[in-house]
Design a protein around this motif. Structure first.
Motif, mmCIF file in Angstrom:
data_model
loop_
_atom_site.group_PDB
_atom_site.id
_atom_site.type_symbol
_atom_site.label_atom_id
_atom_site.label_comp_id
_atom_site.label_asym_id
_atom_site.label_seq_id
_atom_site.Cartn_x
_atom_site.Cartn_y
_atom_site.Cartn_z
ATOM 1 N N GLN A 30 0.836 -1.205 0.000
ATOM 2 C CA GLN A 30 0.000 0.000 0.000
ATOM 3 C C GLN A 30 0.869 1.253 0.000
ATOM 4 O OE1 GLN A 30 -3.156 -0.014 2.944
ATOM 5 N NE2 GLN A 30 -3.052 2.223 3.063
ATOM 6 N N ASP A 31 0.563 2.143 -0.923
ATOM 7 C CA ASP A 31 1.264 3.430 -1.018
ATOM 8 C C ASP A 31 1.291 4.139 0.319
ATOM 9 O OD1 ASP A 31 2.552 4.249 -3.231
ATOM 10 O OD2 ASP A 31 0.739 4.813 -4.331
ATOM 11 N N GLY A 32 2.467 4.628 0.695
ATOM 12 C CA GLY A 32 2.553 5.414 1.935
ATOM 13 C C GLY A 32 2.787 4.575 3.180
ATOM 14 N N CYS A 33 2.695 3.256 3.058
ATOM 15 C CA CYS A 33 2.961 2.367 4.208
ATOM 16 C C CYS A 33 4.477 2.262 4.366
ATOM 17 C CB CYS A 33 2.398 0.976 3.956
ATOM 18 S SG CYS A 33 0.881 0.663 4.823
ATOM 19 N N ARG A 34 5.022 2.835 5.425
ATOM 20 C CA ARG A 34 6.484 2.849 5.566
ATOM 21 C C ARG A 34 6.931 2.375 6.952
ATOM 22 N NH1 ARG A 34 6.275 3.414 0.888
ATOM 23 N NH2 ARG A 34 7.056 5.070 -0.474
ATOM 24 N N ASP A 35 6.028 1.767 7.722
ATOM 25 C CA ASP A 35 6.417 1.393 9.095
ATOM 26 C C ASP A 35 7.382 0.216 9.098
ATOM 27 O OD1 ASP A 35 4.900 -1.116 9.199
ATOM 28 O OD2 ASP A 35 3.155 0.205 9.097
ATOM 29 N N SER A 39 8.690 -2.170 5.994
ATOM 30 C CA SER A 39 10.084 -1.987 5.539
ATOM 31 C C SER A 39 10.834 -3.311 5.537
ATOM 32 C CB SER A 39 10.818 -0.999 6.444
ATOM 33 O OG SER A 39 10.198 0.253 6.359
ATOM 34 N N PHE A 54 3.845 -0.507 -5.714
ATOM 35 C CA PHE A 54 3.125 0.273 -4.709
ATOM 36 C C PHE A 54 1.774 0.649 -5.296
ATOM 37 C CE2 PHE A 54 7.553 0.617 -3.541
ATOM 38 C CZ PHE A 54 7.505 0.396 -2.171
ATOM 39 N N THR A 56 -2.693 1.637 -4.474
ATOM 40 C CA THR A 56 -3.603 2.287 -3.521
ATOM 41 C C THR A 56 -4.259 1.246 -2.620
ATOM 42 O OG1 THR A 56 -5.464 2.051 -5.038
ATOM 43 C CG2 THR A 56 -4.170 4.100 -5.206
ATOM 44 N N ARG A 57 -4.787 1.725 -1.513
ATOM 45 C CA ARG A 57 -5.506 0.834 -0.597
ATOM 46 C C ARG A 57 -6.711 0.199 -1.310
ATOM 47 N NH1 ARG A 57 -5.347 -0.482 4.476
ATOM 48 N NH2 ARG A 57 -7.203 -1.407 5.389
#
Length: 246
Positions: A30-35, A39, A54, A56-57
């Motif tokens: 998912q775009d923006g998921c960086r936790d 990672s 990457f 979208t949700r």
């Protein structure tokens, strides 16, 4: 056989699949998921040379069967990939010179499945596909191959050109399907041979084509200019069969 069986969803399940050595063809994040957890998963994917997309949700929600994807979905290979050595062993067991089919730019799973089916029936000892810009062994491929995937080894390589060089060192030579090539009936296609097929749109990439020893064309009598890739593979594979029976 349904595609869902080979779709892995959720962070723990995907990470576990990578760590267990399962072949993952594609990872959707998912775009923006960086936790941290995500990672770790993308790091594993890069280590295994898996394609990462990457998205979208909403796209993940559409792909998800369980509704619990947690921002990651992986497509695992429906079948395990083989080694090129397995193909040479197969040729040796049958007492035949190696005959391999190499595919460049084949992105349609129905084409790949049909080519694997033809490879099996034409007695090819294996099919080699690249990691990039190519479809992997999905369930659609398995289904279209009509069971041939159980018998014909398929290997996945990082670089098709480099693989051709390595195989040349092992005594093989290569013919590439190309509309501008020499008419296939005029060529000697016997001995340890690799047949290289590209997609109908792009054909075989320039760098791969340059590594081939010969280019072979199929006679075309109609108004349109190209055959479906799996049909072209079938015609050329059976010209090789005919010459071997010669």
């Amino acid at each position: 056989m349904r595609y869902e069986e080979f779709t892995i969803e959720g962070r723990n399940a995907v990470l576990e699949a990578f760590r267990s050595g399962k072949t993952i063809d594609r990872l959707f994040v998912q775009d923006g998921c960086r936790d941290g957890a995500v990672s770790t998963i993308t790091r594993e994917a890069r280590k295994h040379d898996t394609m990462i997309q990457f998205v979208t949700r909403e796209r993940l929600n559409q792909m998800s069967e369980t509704g619990k994807h947690q921002g990651v979905i992986a497509y695992a290979a429906a079948y395990e990939y083989a080694d090129i050595d397995d193909m040479f062993r197969l040729a040796e067991e049958k007492g035949e010179p190696p005959f391999l089919i190499l595919l460049d730019n084949i992105e349609d799973p129905h084409n790949l499945g049909a080519i694997i089916r033809t490879a099996n029936l034409a007695g090819a000892h294996g099919v080699i596909i690249p990691k990039r810009r190519a479809v992997g062994l999905t369930a659609t491929v398995a289904k279209t191959s009509a069971g041939a995937l159980n018998y014909t080894p398929v290997a996945k390589v990082t670089n098709l050109g480099a693989t051709i060089e390595e195989l040349k060192a092992r005594g093989m030579w290569f013919v590439c399907a190309d509309m501008d090539g020499e008419l296939m009936y005029r060529l000697n296609l016997t001995g340890p041979i690799g047949l290289v097929i590209g997609s109908e749109g792009e054909g075989v990439g320039r760098l791969v084509k340059e590594k081939c020893d010969l280019t072979a064309s199929i006679p075309m009598k109609g108004e349109i200019d190209s055959l479906n890739a799996s049909v072209a593979a079938g015609i050329l594979a059976y010209e090789i069969v005919r010459q071997r029976l010669g």
